[in-house]
Design an enzyme around this catalytic site. Structure first.
Site, PDB file in Angstrom:
ATOM      1  N   LYS A   1      41.342  40.884  41.500  1.00  0.00           N
ATOM      2  CA  LYS A   1      41.098  39.676  42.289  1.00  0.00           C
ATOM      3  C   LYS A   1      42.273  39.494  43.267  1.00  0.00           C
ATOM      4  CE  LYS A   1      38.306  38.194  38.433  1.00  0.00           C
ATOM      5  NZ  LYS A   1      37.126  38.925  38.816  1.00  0.00           N
TER       6      LYS A   1
ATOM      7  N   ASN B   1      36.924  37.696  45.973  1.00  0.00           N
ATOM      8  CA  ASN B   1      38.003  37.250  45.077  1.00  0.00           C
ATOM      9  C   ASN B   1      39.351  37.839  45.477  1.00  0.00           C
ATOM     10  OD1 ASN B   1      36.267  35.769  43.427  1.00  0.00           O
ATOM     11  ND2 ASN B   1      35.786  37.561  42.182  1.00  0.00           N
TER      12      ASN B   1
ATOM     13  N   GLU C   1      39.665  30.188  29.660  1.00  0.00           N
ATOM     14  CA  GLU C   1      40.081  30.659  30.980  1.00  0.00           C
ATOM     15  C   GLU C   1      41.146  29.689  31.467  1.00  0.00           C
ATOM     16  OE1 GLU C   1      36.964  31.604  33.918  1.00  0.00           O
ATOM     17  OE2 GLU C   1      35.590  31.638  32.242  1.00  0.00           O
TER      18      GLU C   1
ATOM     19  N   ASP D   1      42.788  33.605  29.500  1.00  0.00           N
ATOM     20  CA  ASP D   1      42.294  34.523  30.535  1.00  0.00           C
ATOM     21  C   ASP D   1      42.693  33.951  31.896  1.00  0.00           C
ATOM     22  OD1 ASP D   1      40.701  35.601  32.579  1.00  0.00           O
ATOM     23  OD2 ASP D   1      38.992  35.962  31.266  1.00  0.00           O
TER      24      ASP D   1
ATOM     25  N   HIS E   1      33.978  32.574  30.577  1.00  0.00           N
ATOM     26  CA  HIS E   1      33.340  33.682  31.290  1.00  0.00           C
ATOM     27  C   HIS E   1      32.452  34.531  30.359  1.00  0.00           C
ATOM     28  CE1 HIS E   1      33.439  37.645  33.485  1.00  0.00           C
ATOM     29  NE2 HIS E   1      33.246  36.813  34.500  1.00  0.00           N
TER      30      HIS E   1
ATOM     31  N   HIS F   1      41.777  34.254  37.382  1.00  0.00           N
ATOM     32  CA  HIS F   1      41.735  33.568  38.677  1.00  0.00           C
ATOM     33  C   HIS F   1      42.985  32.743  38.980  1.00  0.00           C
ATOM     34  CE1 HIS F   1      37.637  34.798  39.487  1.00  0.00           C
ATOM     35  NE2 HIS F   1      37.423  34.621  38.203  1.00  0.00           N
TER      36      HIS F   1
ATOM     37  N   SER G   1      36.002  30.427  36.351  1.00  0.00           N
ATOM     38  CA  SER G   1      35.594  31.268  37.482  1.00  0.00           C
ATOM     39  C   SER G   1      34.483  30.672  38.325  1.00  0.00           C
ATOM     40  CB  SER G   1      35.179  32.648  36.981  1.00  0.00           C
ATOM     41  OG  SER G   1      34.086  32.522  36.095  1.00  0.00           O
TER      42      SER G   1
HETATM   43  C1  LIG Z   1      37.493  34.760  34.068  1.00  0.00           C
HETATM   44  C2  LIG Z   1      37.171  36.207  34.167  1.00  0.00           C
HETATM   45  N1  LIG Z   1      37.533  37.023  33.164  1.00  0.00           N
HETATM   46  C3  LIG Z   1      37.255  38.326  33.212  1.00  0.00           C
HETATM   47  C4  LIG Z   1      36.618  38.885  34.288  1.00  0.00           C
HETATM   48  C5  LIG Z   1      36.319  40.358  34.281  1.00  0.00           C
HETATM   49  O1  LIG Z   1      37.241  41.045  35.052  1.00  0.00           O
HETATM   50  P1  LIG Z   1      36.841  42.468  35.688  1.00  0.00           P
HETATM   51  O2  LIG Z   1      36.091  42.166  36.940  1.00  0.00           O
HETATM   52  O3  LIG Z   1      38.132  43.161  35.900  1.00  0.00           O
HETATM   53  O4  LIG Z   1      35.968  43.148  34.678  1.00  0.00           O
HETATM   54  C6  LIG Z   1      36.242  38.064  35.372  1.00  0.00           C
HETATM   55  C7  LIG Z   1      35.555  38.550  36.586  1.00  0.00           C
HETATM   56  O5  LIG Z   1      35.061  39.506  36.856  1.00  0.00           O
HETATM   57  C8  LIG Z   1      36.513  36.696  35.297  1.00  0.00           C
HETATM   58  O6  LIG Z   1      36.131  35.883  36.290  1.00  0.00           O
END
Ligand SMILES: Cc1ncc(COP(=O)(O)O)c(C=O)c1O
Length: 389
Positions: A237, A45, A174, A203, A131, A206, A178
């Site tokens: 990421k 990522n 999101e 969120d 997610h 990405h 993801s």
């Molecule tokens: C859409 C989304 N939100 C939150 C997270 C969580 O982020 P982190 O890896 O910093 O815990 C991720 C991936 O890990 C994600 O893909």
């Protein structure tokens, strides 16, 4: 207990859904060593390939020299080193918000927001493919939960009419999903917000660093920079570092500082992570060539795979889903590609819905044309074997 777990693991293996850890070592932005062999990494990522950028690495090393290796305390005690203050202000400016608050991870930021702010008597409306961190966060909330169809603003509106109440509803999405790489209809969601009076939680894990004219994320792409009521994104990421942040109005941030348990009861981030994030943010906010190079690679990989006949669904940007179907078939295709020197994982339930197991490819800035040509050729050959193309 051991017998029960062993028999459940046997069942997981039987379903083709078994996961094992694969240890790797990065060689450069595009390649890794695994089991003594070099692979092209098709599942990182680090979209902008900043985790090995010399200035980002130097910033992390110099933070260790100045601050040590750990903060060794929670944010509310003595863990809030001054690097936080600068980075929280910078990230809020970058994304057009009044105030920022850094959490240790995106997972914890989502749990913090959703378990703390919507309360008993409120309703959370959530995209069905959100997610896992958002799903787990909802499980910890006392609010009622309503799931709407993926990216379907019409279904969201129907459900808002039925279950919503002005000032007591929250819509969570999101920005770029993801596992599917498709984009939320943010303009429609914000238009519904004006009519139905809910709070939008976005969120942008990405989208950050990639979408929008200035690269600040999907809200900028929709000309809605700073428009969400609560915005979350990560440094882990495109920024090539670690950690996450929440952006909102000062009163929301103040409330999270006082009530979000995933903020309060955990050790603050190490100085190196904060300094690396700051340097990465300084780089991408001042130089659009990183995102432009990434987009050239995205266009190249996507047109190669589309030309070969793959159905990339509604995806856009660096996340490229190749839906295979059955768990065992996704694993088979992954193994074919691993044998050819391409590192990637089969994504299976519960990460994605049953029957949609897939390979989730990611495109990064550090790929060369030659590496992408090799990948397209190998994925196409494997896709033929699996009768996908
Ligand atoms: C859409 C989304 N939100 C939150 C997270 C969580 O982020 P982190 O890896 O910093 O815990 C991720 C991936 O890990 C994600 O893909």
């Amino acid at each position: 207990m051991k017998n029960r777990l062993a028999s459940m693991l046997k069942e997981i293996r039987g379903q083709g859904n078994y996961r094992s850890i694969r240890y790797v070592r990065p060689l450069c932005a595009a390649t890794i060593i695994h089991g003594g062999r070099e692979y092209l990494n098709l599942c990182s990522n680090s979209y902008l390939s900043l985790h090995l950028h010399p200035a980002v690495m130097e910033a992390a090393m110099s933070a260790v020299g100045n601050y040590g290796t750990g903060t060794c305390s929670s944010r509310s005690v003595s863990g809030s080193i001054d690097l936080y203050e600068k980075l929280e202000a910078a990230v809020a400016r970058y994304k057009g918000y009044k105030k920022g608050l850094i959490f240790p991870t995106g997972y914890m930021a989502n749990i913090g927001i959703v378990s703390t702010i919507p309360d008993k008597g409120d309703v959370i409306f959530s995209d069905e493919l959100n997610h896992s961190s958002l799903i787990d966060a909802m499980r910890l909330s006392y609010a009622k939960k309503v799931i709407y169809r993926h990216r379907d603003a019409g279904d969201l509106e129907r459900k808002l009419k039925k279950h919503g109440a002005r000032g007591k509803s929250f819509v969570i999405t999101e920005s770029i999903f993801s596992m599917d790489g498709d984009m939320a209809p943010l303009a429609e969601i914000m238009e519904l917000r004006d009519r139905y009076g809910f709070y939008a939680i976005v969120d942008d894990a990405h989208g950050t660093g990639i979408f929008g004219k200035g690269g600040s994320g999907v809200e900028e792409y929709w000309r809605l920079k700073g428009a969400a009521d609560i915005h979350m994104a990560t440094f882990g990421k495109a920024m090539g570092s670690f950690g996450a942040f929440v952006l909102s109005d000062p009163v929301v941030i103040e409330y999270l500082v006082n009530r979000a348990r995933t903020f309060m009861y955990t050790t603050a981030l190490p100085p190196a992570a904060l300094a690396a994030s700051q340097e990465a943010l300084d780089i991408v906010s001042g130089d659009l060539s990183f995102k432009e190079e990434l987009w050239r690679n995205i266009d190249y990989m996507r047109s190669g795979l589309l030309g070969a006949g793959f159905d990339l669904k509604e995806s856009t940007g660096p996340i490229v889903p190749i839906v295979v179907g059955k768990d065992a078939d996704a694993v088979k295709m992954q193994k074919i590609l691993m044998n050819e020197g391409f590192f990637l994982q089969a994504i299976r339930p519960p990460t994605v819905p049953t029957g949609t197991s897939r390979l989730r490819l990611t495109v990064v800035r550090g790929f060369s044309r030659e590496q992408m040509d090799r990948a397209i050729e190998a994925i196409t050959a494997a896709g033929r074997k699996m009768k996908l193309v």
